[in-house]
Design a protein around this motif. Sequence first.
Motif, PDB file in Angstrom:
ATOM      1  N   UNK A  89       0.786  -1.227   0.000  1.00 17.49           N
ATOM      2  CA  UNK A  89       0.000   0.000   0.000  1.00 17.49           C
ATOM      3  C   UNK A  89       0.819   1.277   0.000  1.00 17.49           C
ATOM      4  N   UNK A  90       2.048   1.250   0.521  1.00 14.94           N
ATOM      5  CA  UNK A  90       2.754   2.515   0.726  1.00 14.94           C
ATOM      6  C   UNK A  90       4.264   2.365   0.582  1.00 14.94           C
ATOM      7  N   UNK A  91       4.925   3.516   0.484  1.00  9.23           N
ATOM      8  CA  UNK A  91       6.381   3.603   0.458  1.00  9.23           C
ATOM      9  C   UNK A  91       6.785   4.561   1.571  1.00  9.23           C
ATOM     10  N   UNK A  92       7.797   4.177   2.363  1.00  7.91           N
ATOM     11  CA  UNK A  92       8.275   5.033   3.443  1.00  7.91           C
ATOM     12  C   UNK A  92       9.793   5.156   3.352  1.00  7.91           C
ATOM     13  N   UNK A  93      10.268   6.391   3.384  1.00 12.76           N
ATOM     14  CA  UNK A  93      11.698   6.672   3.470  1.00 12.76           C
ATOM     15  C   UNK A  93      11.988   7.216   4.862  1.00 12.76           C
ATOM     16  N   UNK A  94      13.027   6.683   5.502  1.00 10.10           N
ATOM     17  CA  UNK A  94      13.489   7.203   6.793  1.00 10.10           C
ATOM     18  C   UNK A  94      14.935   7.644   6.635  1.00 10.10           C
ATOM     19  N   UNK A 110      15.429  15.508  -2.645  1.00 11.72           N
ATOM     20  CA  UNK A 110      14.980  15.607  -4.037  1.00 11.72           C
ATOM     21  C   UNK A 110      14.777  14.223  -4.652  1.00 11.72           C
ATOM     22  N   UNK A 111      15.614  13.258  -4.255  1.00 12.15           N
ATOM     23  CA  UNK A 111      15.445  11.885  -4.752  1.00 12.15           C
ATOM     24  C   UNK A 111      14.124  11.292  -4.261  1.00 12.15           C
ATOM     25  N   UNK A 112      13.728  11.640  -3.029  1.00 15.56           N
ATOM     26  CA  UNK A 112      12.437  11.183  -2.516  1.00 15.56           C
ATOM     27  C   UNK A 112      11.307  11.851  -3.293  1.00 15.56           C
ATOM     28  N   UNK A 160       6.726  11.564  -7.227  1.00 14.58           N
ATOM     29  CA  UNK A 160       6.187  11.833  -8.565  1.00 14.58           C
ATOM     30  C   UNK A 160       6.004  10.539  -9.349  1.00 14.58           C
ATOM     31  N   UNK A 161       6.956   9.634  -9.220  1.00 13.28           N
ATOM     32  CA  UNK A 161       6.880   8.354  -9.929  1.00 13.28           C
ATOM     33  C   UNK A 161       5.645   7.566  -9.491  1.00 13.28           C
ATOM     34  N   UNK A 162       5.321   7.630  -8.202  1.00 13.36           N
ATOM     35  CA  UNK A 162       4.170   6.901  -7.675  1.00 13.36           C
ATOM     36  C   UNK A 162       2.860   7.672  -7.859  1.00 13.36           C
ATOM     37  N   UNK A 163       2.935   8.862  -8.431  1.00  9.93           N
ATOM     38  CA  UNK A 163       1.741   9.704  -8.627  1.00  9.93           C
ATOM     39  C   UNK A 163       1.012   9.975  -7.318  1.00  9.93           C
ATOM     40  N   UNK A 204       9.318  10.032   5.509  1.00 11.10           N
ATOM     41  CA  UNK A 204       8.429  10.529   4.459  1.00 11.10           C
ATOM     42  C   UNK A 204       7.689   9.318   3.904  1.00 11.10           C
ATOM     43  N   UNK A 205       6.359   9.320   3.994  1.00  7.55           N
ATOM     44  CA  UNK A 205       5.583   8.173   3.519  1.00  7.55           C
ATOM     45  C   UNK A 205       4.450   8.646   2.622  1.00  7.55           C
ATOM     46  N   UNK A 206       4.088   7.785   1.680  1.00  6.64           N
ATOM     47  CA  UNK A 206       3.047   8.129   0.718  1.00  6.64           C
ATOM     48  C   UNK A 206       2.482   6.852   0.119  1.00  6.64           C
ATOM     49  N   UNK A 207       1.248   6.900  -0.400  1.00  4.58           N
ATOM     50  CA  UNK A 207       0.631   5.702  -0.970  1.00  4.58           C
ATOM     51  C   UNK A 207       1.368   5.233  -2.217  1.00  4.58           C
ATOM     52  N   UNK A 208       1.386   3.935  -2.405  1.00  6.68           N
ATOM     53  CA  UNK A 208       1.978   3.364  -3.612  1.00  6.68           C
ATOM     54  C   UNK A 208       0.994   3.555  -4.759  1.00  6.68           C
ATOM     55  N   UNK A 209       1.493   4.035  -5.894  1.00  6.11           N
ATOM     56  CA  UNK A 209       0.638   4.277  -7.042  1.00  6.11           C
ATOM     57  C   UNK A 209       0.513   3.045  -7.924  1.00  6.11           C
ATOM     58  N   UNK A 210      -0.403   3.130  -8.881  1.00 13.78           N
ATOM     59  CA  UNK A 210      -0.572   2.076  -9.876  1.00 13.78           C
ATOM     60  C   UNK A 210       0.347   2.400 -11.047  1.00 13.78           C
ATOM     61  N   UNK A 211       1.483   1.721 -11.122  1.00 17.06           N
ATOM     62  CA  UNK A 211       2.480   2.015 -12.147  1.00 17.06           C
ATOM     63  C   UNK A 211       2.242   1.254 -13.444  1.00 17.06           C
ATOM     64  N   UNK A 212       1.169   0.469 -13.482  1.00 16.55           N
ATOM     65  CA  UNK A 212       0.894  -0.334 -14.685  1.00 16.55           C
ATOM     66  C   UNK A 212       0.193   0.462 -15.758  1.00 16.55           C
ATOM     67  N   UNK A 213      -0.413   1.594 -15.377  1.00 15.81           N
ATOM     68  CA  UNK A 213      -1.174   2.371 -16.351  1.00 15.81           C
ATOM     69  C   UNK A 213      -0.290   3.363 -17.063  1.00 15.81           C
TER      70      UNK A 213
END
Length: 205
Positions: free
Chosen positions: A86-91, A114-116, A121-124, A196-205
């Motif tokens: 569901x999500x990605x978290x960077x610590x 900036x890399x985060x 952006x990649x995960x929308x 920094x955490x955020x929802x994982x996007x649908x990268x298949x579309x």
Amino acid sequence: MAPAPRAALVAALTLLTLTAAPQAVADDGPSAPPGTVSTSPPPSVDPTSPGLKLADGATLAPAKVLDIKSVVEDLGGEERREDTNESVTFALQAEVLFPKDSAKLNPQARSRIDAIAEEIEKQNATSVRVFGFTDDLGSYAHGLVLSRQRAEAVHDRLASTLGGNVTFEVRGYSEDYPIADNSTKEGRRKNRRVEVSFPRGDLSS
């Protein structure tokens, strides 16, 4: 096309209500612990399917979704990435972002943040949490102020990179929610961090 039955329409609206992305909340309100996510409903399984090959009298346990987690630490543990369904978290450890007892970003911290932002952006992702944490040395009140200020510094850098299409939740948690043992120097070092955490996007579309 015939209109959907009322029961199906109500169910669909209820599902949309339950799964809508949360809006940013005021800092003095309650918040779920860091990393809290809601998983998708379990898939339906036909217990009478011959392919299951159940023994006589056996029954299926209730279906559930397993949240697959991947954790990667880089640079000797200075950076930690945790991926789930569901999500990605960077610590990021505080020492690589800030001088001691400071909330002013180091020059080299900007490239890491900036890399985060690139991953966001990649995960929308349009909803991002930025949470600051300290170890248990010093007073709890000081830790609240410092952890919040550090989270705000990271937020400011992310916001300047991502623009206005992202909603942020920014909080400082002081020594709450440690990820390591505060009785050791190495453990305290890991606990002084910004996540920094955020929802994982649908990268298949």
